[in-house]
Design an enzyme around this catalytic site. Structure first.
Site, PDB file in Angstrom:
ATOM      1  N   GLU A  36       0.889  -1.479  -0.102  1.00  0.00           N
ATOM      2  CA  GLU A  36      -0.141  -0.077   0.006  1.00  0.00           C
ATOM      3  C   GLU A  36       0.941   1.107   0.074  1.00  0.00           C
ATOM      4  O   GLU A  36       0.393   2.312   0.217  1.00  0.00           O
ATOM      5  CB  GLU A  36      -0.988   0.018   1.220  1.00  0.00           C
ATOM      6  CG  GLU A  36      -0.274  -0.182   2.689  1.00  0.00           C
ATOM      7  CD  GLU A  36      -1.638   0.088   3.468  1.00  0.00           C
ATOM      8  OE1 GLU A  36      -1.962   1.102   3.689  1.00  0.00           O
ATOM      9  OE2 GLU A  36      -1.756  -0.974   4.416  1.00  0.00           O
TER      10      GLU A  36
ATOM     11  N   CYS B 257      -3.845  -3.483   4.354  1.00  0.00           N
ATOM     12  CA  CYS B 257      -2.996  -4.420   4.940  1.00  0.00           C
ATOM     13  C   CYS B 257      -3.240  -5.906   4.672  1.00  0.00           C
ATOM     14  O   CYS B 257      -2.624  -6.806   5.070  1.00  0.00           O
ATOM     15  CB  CYS B 257      -2.781  -4.067   6.369  1.00  0.00           C
ATOM     16  SG  CYS B 257      -1.989  -2.429   6.797  1.00  0.00           S
TER      17      CYS B 257
ATOM     18  N   HIS C 273      -3.036  -9.854  12.622  1.00  0.00           N
ATOM     19  CA  HIS C 273      -2.464  -8.476  11.968  1.00  0.00           C
ATOM     20  C   HIS C 273      -1.915  -7.692  13.108  1.00  0.00           C
ATOM     21  O   HIS C 273      -2.635  -7.355  13.995  1.00  0.00           O
ATOM     22  CB  HIS C 273      -3.613  -7.683  10.743  1.00  0.00           C
ATOM     23  CG  HIS C 273      -2.932  -6.289  10.405  1.00  0.00           C
ATOM     24  ND1 HIS C 273      -1.754  -6.300   9.797  1.00  0.00           N
ATOM     25  CD2 HIS C 273      -3.533  -5.149  10.416  1.00  0.00           C
ATOM     26  CE1 HIS C 273      -1.643  -4.954   9.582  1.00  0.00           C
ATOM     27  NE2 HIS C 273      -2.810  -4.279   9.945  1.00  0.00           N
TER      28      HIS C 273
END
Length: 390
Positions: free
Chosen positions: A79, A111, A233
């Site tokens: 990103e 992400c 994450h």
């Protein structure tokens, strides 16, 4: 057919900023970062390091010449792209010397993108069993000086070689994904740093985890006791810990709870020293777990929660295979300690440095430390990469 991750590589910047130094400079208590975020240091990149150099270094460290001949697809998830048209994966393909007849493309969804890339790779190998797919998650998380997000910056790339009969882990076909249209984190084309609705974003992360996990349990009739570890994450480790604690129910046996929390600590060991690497954060957590935990073993089931703002989330699982430890690098924490420390003043100088293009669109850069590859300069608006001498 067993399909999964055969090799994993990692690269980060050669420079590091200590969180205590940043806290002092910003008038904050060190515990705000060390306890509140569970972060100890951040990787900081100079202008000559970008997602291509990080991705290529991470891949270079794990690929043999035979791998380069067998790879027929290169996917780079990011990103923090460097071009609105040309995929960063094309540079990586060229710099590594991967055989010509291979697809190369870039994929984006904050992400989450690396998880989508792994799914694509798995599908490709399922119909081409002799294929190998290089999936690289590469990002530089950069926020404004003094901004709320400054303390969650970072940089790094995780390279994963996907194949049949893998030597690290095999994917289970149990993926459950969710999409919701929200504005919790975004970066328009005209902005070099993102816009973040921080409190809203953390709530969305936790709610996406809760609802996706509920759907995952419903579809697969499973429970946390079936997992040796859960990797989540890691925008910053404390948020992931909050998420894991929300999944741990009162009826979960104490032994399983203890194991999950202990392995969570192993999964954040690298991120505590590197910071947020966006698309690679989940997989850096997985690598950290595999290389620092002495309780997981072949056959164990590992759960993974992927989240990308905007937002897409996904939960899936994988099983470790016999002999997986031989494919790892247990000395990685020592390598992270070899990075050059920056003062806050030096960090801010690197942060603000930009390419000073002449009238022909060319610029040269200072010779900063990088990994195996570096961005030498720009010539007539074209990025010039070179391999560093050994």
């Amino acid at each position: 057919m067993n399909i999964g991750i055969d090799k994993i590589g990692f690269a980060t910047s050669q420079y590091v900023l200590n969180m205590n130094d940043l806290a002092c400079a910003r008038g904050a208590e060190p515990e705000k970062f060390s306890i509140g975020l569970m972060l100890d240091a951040l990787s900081i990149t100079p202008i000559s390091e970008d997602i291509v150099t990080l991705a290529t270094t991470a891949s270079h460290d794990i690929l043999t010449e035979q791998d380069k001949a067998d790879i027929d697809m290169v996917i780079l998830a990011t990103e923090s792209g460097i071009d609105q048209s040309k995929a960063a994966s094309v540079y990586v393909h060229s710099l590594l010397g991967i055989q010509s007849f291979a697809r190369s493309f870039e994929i984006k969804e904050a992400c989450y993108a690396a998880t989508a890339a792994l799914n694509y790779a798995k599908l490709h190998v399922s119909t081409n069993p002799d294929s190998k797919v290089l999936v690289v998650a590469s990002d530089i998380a950069k926020y404004g000086i003094g901004s709320a997000g400054e303390s969650t910056q970072g940089a790094g790339a995780v390279a994963m070689l996907v194949s049949s009969n893998p030597r690290i882990l095999t994917f289970n076909d149990d993926n459950v994904a969710q999409t919701r249209d929200i504005m919790d984190f975004w970066r328009p084309n005209y902005s070099t740093t993102p816009y973040v609705n921080g409190i809203y974003s953390t709530k969305q992360y936790l709610d996406s985890l809760k609802t996706t996990w509920a759907e995952y349990q419903k579809r697969h009739q499973t429970d946390l006791k079936d997992f040796a570890a859960m990797c989540l994450h890691l925008p910053f480790p404390k948020l992931a810990l909050k998420g894991l604690n929300k999944l741990i129910t009162k009826n979960l046996p104490e032994q399983n709870k203890t194991q999950l929390l202990a392995n969570f600590e192993h999964s954040i060991a690298y991120s505590r020293k590197v910071g947020n690497i966006y698309t690679g954060s989940l997989y850096l957590g997985l690598l950290s777990l595999l290389e620092t935990s002495d309780t997981i073993k072949a056959g164990d089931k590992i759960g993974l929660f992927s989240y990308g703002s905007g937002a897409v989330s996904e939960i899936f699982s994988a099983n470790l295979v016999e002999g997986y430890k031989a494919m790892l690098k247990p000395s990685r924490l020592l390598d992270l300690d070899k990075r050059s420390p920056l003062s806050v003043t030096e960090y801010e100088k690197l942060f603000y440095e930009e390419a000073d293009l002449d009238e022909e669109g060319s610029a040269t850069f200072n010779n900063y430390k990088t990994g195996s590859y570096r961005l030498k300069g720009i010539e007539q608006h074209q990025r010039i990469y070179i391999k560093n001498e050994d």
